[in-house]
Design a protein around this motif. Structure first.
Motif, PDB file in Angstrom:
ATOM      1  N   PRO A 168       0.809  -1.109  -0.197  1.00 18.32           N
ATOM      2  CA  PRO A 168      -0.128   0.003  -0.111  1.00 18.32           C
ATOM      3  C   PRO A 168       0.923   1.228   0.051  1.00 18.32           C
ATOM      4  N   ASP A 169       0.346   2.515  -0.797  1.00 22.08           N
ATOM      5  CA  ASP A 169       1.169   3.678  -0.904  1.00 22.08           C
ATOM      6  C   ASP A 169       0.758   4.362   0.561  1.00 22.08           C
ATOM      7  N   SER A 170       1.833   4.979   0.706  1.00 21.61           N
ATOM      8  CA  SER A 170       1.444   6.083   1.779  1.00 21.61           C
ATOM      9  C   SER A 170       1.052   5.444   3.212  1.00 21.61           C
ATOM     10  N   SER A 171       1.986   4.301   3.498  1.00 21.68           N
ATOM     11  CA  SER A 171       1.687   3.559   4.624  1.00 21.68           C
ATOM     12  C   SER A 171       2.874   3.381   5.409  1.00 21.68           C
ATOM     13  N   ASP A 172       3.234   4.014   6.485  1.00 27.75           N
ATOM     14  CA  ASP A 172       4.533   3.716   7.234  1.00 27.75           C
ATOM     15  C   ASP A 172       4.485   2.242   7.879  1.00 27.75           C
ATOM     16  N   LEU A 173       3.648   1.673   7.978  1.00 25.92           N
ATOM     17  CA  LEU A 173       3.631   0.251   8.511  1.00 25.92           C
ATOM     18  C   LEU A 173       4.033  -0.729   7.335  1.00 25.92           C
ATOM     19  N   ALA A 174       3.236  -0.375   6.202  1.00 24.69           N
ATOM     20  CA  ALA A 174       3.623  -1.267   5.071  1.00 24.69           C
ATOM     21  C   ALA A 174       5.230  -0.977   4.706  1.00 24.69           C
ATOM     22  N   ARG A 175       5.708   0.232   4.549  1.00 24.98           N
ATOM     23  CA  ARG A 175       7.036   0.306   4.472  1.00 24.98           C
ATOM     24  C   ARG A 175       7.975  -0.385   5.514  1.00 24.98           C
ATOM     25  N   ARG A 176       7.491  -0.393   6.575  1.00 24.17           N
ATOM     26  CA  ARG A 176       8.343  -1.246   7.692  1.00 24.17           C
ATOM     27  C   ARG A 176       8.264  -2.791   7.492  1.00 24.17           C
ATOM     28  N   LEU A 177       7.069  -3.286   6.906  1.00 21.82           N
ATOM     29  CA  LEU A 177       7.204  -4.270   6.620  1.00 21.82           C
ATOM     30  C   LEU A 177       7.727  -5.016   5.547  1.00 21.82           C
ATOM     31  N   GLN A 178       7.649  -3.976   4.388  1.00 18.40           N
ATOM     32  CA  GLN A 178       8.692  -4.258   3.293  1.00 18.40           C
ATOM     33  C   GLN A 178       9.991  -4.287   3.413  1.00 18.40           C
ATOM     34  N   LEU A 179      10.461  -3.521   4.592  1.00 13.75           N
ATOM     35  CA  LEU A 179      12.006  -3.244   4.772  1.00 13.75           C
ATOM     36  C   LEU A 179      12.167  -4.611   5.594  1.00 13.75           C
ATOM     37  N   VAL A 180      11.375  -5.304   6.113  1.00 11.60           N
ATOM     38  CA  VAL A 180      11.536  -6.566   6.873  1.00 11.60           C
ATOM     39  C   VAL A 180      11.632  -7.700   5.934  1.00 11.60           C
ATOM     40  N   ALA A 181      10.687  -7.802   5.124  1.00 16.30           N
ATOM     41  CA  ALA A 181      10.617  -8.742   3.709  1.00 16.30           C
ATOM     42  C   ALA A 181      11.933  -8.569   3.214  1.00 16.30           C
ATOM     43  N   ARG A 182      12.571  -7.574   2.930  1.00  9.10           N
ATOM     44  CA  ARG A 182      13.765  -7.393   2.219  1.00  9.10           C
ATOM     45  C   ARG A 182      14.824  -7.897   2.896  1.00  9.10           C
ATOM     46  N   LEU A 183      14.989  -7.839   4.253  1.00  4.05           N
ATOM     47  CA  LEU A 183      16.031  -8.313   5.007  1.00  4.05           C
ATOM     48  C   LEU A 183      15.945  -9.680   5.435  1.00  4.05           C
ATOM     49  N   ILE A 184      14.506 -10.276   5.329  1.00  6.16           N
ATOM     50  CA  ILE A 184      14.348 -11.720   5.240  1.00  6.16           C
ATOM     51  C   ILE A 184      15.015 -12.216   3.847  1.00  6.16           C
ATOM     52  N   ARG A 185      14.805 -11.640   2.991  1.00  5.50           N
ATOM     53  CA  ARG A 185      15.098 -12.256   1.545  1.00  5.50           C
ATOM     54  C   ARG A 185      16.699 -12.095   1.439  1.00  5.50           C
ATOM     55  N   SER A 186      17.267 -11.056   1.982  1.00  4.78           N
ATOM     56  CA  SER A 186      18.561 -10.860   2.006  1.00  4.78           C
ATOM     57  C   SER A 186      19.640 -12.052   2.653  1.00  4.78           C
ATOM     58  N   GLY A 187      18.833 -12.870   3.306  1.00  2.00           N
ATOM     59  CA  GLY A 187      19.463 -14.053   3.984  1.00  2.00           C
ATOM     60  C   GLY A 187      19.914 -13.885   5.433  1.00  2.00           C
ATOM     61  N   LEU A 188      19.702 -12.907   6.107  1.00  3.58           N
ATOM     62  CA  LEU A 188      19.918 -12.588   7.612  1.00  3.58           C
ATOM     63  C   LEU A 188      19.351 -13.553   8.326  1.00  3.58           C
ATOM     64  N   SER A 189      20.041 -14.085   9.440  1.00  2.00           N
ATOM     65  CA  SER A 189      19.557 -15.157  10.145  1.00  2.00           C
ATOM     66  C   SER A 189      18.786 -14.713  11.477  1.00  2.00           C
ATOM     67  N   THR A 190      18.539 -13.265  11.313  1.00  2.00           N
ATOM     68  CA  THR A 190      17.785 -12.838  12.403  1.00  2.00           C
ATOM     69  C   THR A 190      16.407 -13.287  12.666  1.00  2.00           C
ATOM     70  N   PRO A 191      16.066 -13.821  13.675  1.00  2.00           N
ATOM     71  CA  PRO A 191      14.789 -14.733  13.872  1.00  2.00           C
ATOM     72  C   PRO A 191      13.544 -13.751  14.490  1.00  2.00           C
ATOM     73  N   ILE A 192      13.885 -12.698  14.871  1.00  2.00           N
ATOM     74  CA  ILE A 192      12.737 -11.733  15.207  1.00  2.00           C
ATOM     75  C   ILE A 192      12.827 -10.211  14.866  1.00  2.00           C
ATOM     76  N   TYR A 193      11.530  -9.862  14.455  1.00  2.00           N
ATOM     77  CA  TYR A 193      11.606  -8.464  13.874  1.00  2.00           C
ATOM     78  C   TYR A 193      10.271  -7.943  14.638  1.00  2.00           C
ATOM     79  N   TYR A 194      10.503  -6.638  15.181  1.00  2.00           N
ATOM     80  CA  TYR A 194       9.425  -5.940  15.913  1.00  2.00           C
ATOM     81  C   TYR A 194       9.074  -4.499  15.470  1.00  2.00           C
ATOM     82  N   ALA A 195       8.042  -4.403  15.053  1.00  2.00           N
ATOM     83  CA  ALA A 195       7.290  -3.094  14.691  1.00  2.00           C
ATOM     84  C   ALA A 195       6.291  -2.497  15.421  1.00  2.00           C
ATOM     85  N   GLN A 196       6.042  -1.231  15.395  1.00  2.00           N
ATOM     86  CA  GLN A 196       4.783  -0.375  15.974  1.00  2.00           C
ATOM     87  C   GLN A 196       4.295   0.384  15.160  1.00  2.00           C
TER      88      GLN A 196
END
Length: 419
Positions: free
Chosen positions: A258-286
């Protein structure tokens, strides 16, 4: 050739405090630098938890709506939602009309709704109630470690020096992730991460990586106690930064958000980090704005729409990248709202409310009893499911971490995950 502190400062690495305590880096960091050079690690079994905190106290009664209860309609002459407008769950409850994405996930068996979640002797203060949820303690102190911080300390370290968790927000680190022995970074954008580490925006990154490789080859044991501070802070972030650089300006396999959504941008970043291969198991957004004391109807509708569309896009993104089977999303708020609407067409601080788990690993369905609107305590429905049972389920059944260490005592898990 020996890499000196002067050379590292010239390369811009000194700005990250990487060499603040000497001319070499800790052995574990050197190993991490070499491991990162091998490229992304895609561990098909690496389970991930994404926590979304709804700040302000989400109105659970207008989220999972008890349309079959006449008391609900009589108590909310302006705010009550009609059954015909809802996304149906069963003959008693339905999802808010703005939760179309959640409704689709429910139809696909990927949404678990836990009703009537709370804790004994509920507190209606934002700060105090959130501290209880964050620490899994009913009388937490200011410095009480968070439930996730304790769980992280009890579990194995993330491979390759990756952060044990990432807080994806501009806000300060939530208490849930605070107070543990392992450092948890916060970031809102990958660009912010680069600036924080002192990395150049374009030029010099290859030279910096080469310098790290040279250091790794020379690294021996380091006993300087000040390095412990380095290890707990920027160094952990730096170990992950090489992989972050690779995805900064690329977004292959991306799904629309979704456009103009701070939450969507944060979740999109999480998805990119997951795809990058990070082994980080926990992500936290507000995600804030849920303190709806006045003119709630449209405000709450817009918030739930943003939440639903953002999470649906995030899970679709993970499906496209092949990561959907290893990610679970937990959505909670510090409390619900009162049954009766107030004179300002809003609702005031309440107690129990629904909690959501979403994703392919989830055993979808409705869990816990419906809110008992005929038997209130101080104007609110009483909780029936202790929130720590949800935490125990997530820790034991999903992350495979010892729940009792985190929660202080055993709690019976719920059947929220597929076997």
């Amino acid at each position: 050739m020996t890499t000196t502190r002067r050379e590292m400062l010239r390369l811009g690495l000194g700005g990250s405090t990487l060499l603040a305590c000497g001319t070499t880096v800790p052995t574990f960091l050197a190993r991490s630098a070499h491991a990162l050079a091998d490229g992304p690690r895609r561990d098909a079994d690496g389970r991930i938890l994404v926590v979304i905190q709804l700040d302000g106290g989400n109105d659970g009664l207008n989220t999972v709506v008890p349309h079959g209860d006449d008391i609900y309609h009589k108590s909310r002459p302006k705010l009550a939602l009609k059954a015909k407008d809802l996304n149906p769950i069963d003959e008693q409850v339905g999802l808010h009309p703005s939760l179309n994405g959640f409704a689709k996930l429910h139809k696909d068996g990927r949404l678990a709704i836990v009703q009537s979640v709370g804790y004994p002797n509920p507190n209606r203060s934002h700060f105090e109630s959130m501290a209880i949820w964050h620490t899994a303690r009913l009388d937490p102190g200011r410095e009480e470690p968070g439930w996730l911080a304790r769980a992280i300390d009890a579990g194995p370290a993330a491979p390759g020096g990756d952060a044990p968790a990432l807080h994806i927000a501009k806000e300060t680190l939530p208490q849930a992730l605070y107070g543990g022995q392992k450092y948890v970074p916060s970031l809102a954008t990958v660009e912010q991460f680069r600036r924080r580490l002192g990395l150049p925006e374009t030029d010099g990154a290859d030279e910096q990586r080469a310098a790290l490789d040279r250091i790794a080859g020379q690294c021996g044991s380091m006993e300087n106690p000040l390095l412990q501070f380095v290890a707990r802070s920027t160094v952990v972030s730096y170990a992950s930064s090489a992989r972050l650089e690779k995805i900064l300006y690329s977004d292959d396999n991306a799904a629309p958000y979704p456009d103009s959504s701070d939450l969507a941008r944060r979740l999109q970043l999480v998805a990119r980090l997951i795809r990058s291969g990070l082994s980080t198991p926990i992500y936290y957004a507000q995600f804030g704005g849920f303190d709806t004391h006045a003119e709630q109807l449209n405000q709450h509708s817009n918030l739930l729409s943003e939440l639903s569309r953002s999470v649906q896009a995030f899970l679709a993104d993970l499906d496209r990248s092949g990561d959907g089977d290893r990610v679970t999303v937990l959505v909670f708020s510090e409390f619900g709202r009162r049954l009766r609407e107030n004179a300002s067409a809003g609702t005031d601080h309440g107690t129990s409310a629904p909690v959501f788990l979403l994703g392919r690993p989830v055993q979808g369905g409705l869990y816990g009893p419906y809110p008992d609107l005929a038997h209130l305590k101080d104007g609110d429905p009483e909780h029936a499911i202790d929130f720590r049972r949800v935490y125990a389920t997530v820790l034991e059944r999903w992350l495979k971490l010892p729940a009792e260490v985190s929660l202080g005592k055993p709690f019976e898990p719920l059947p929220l995950f597929r076997s």
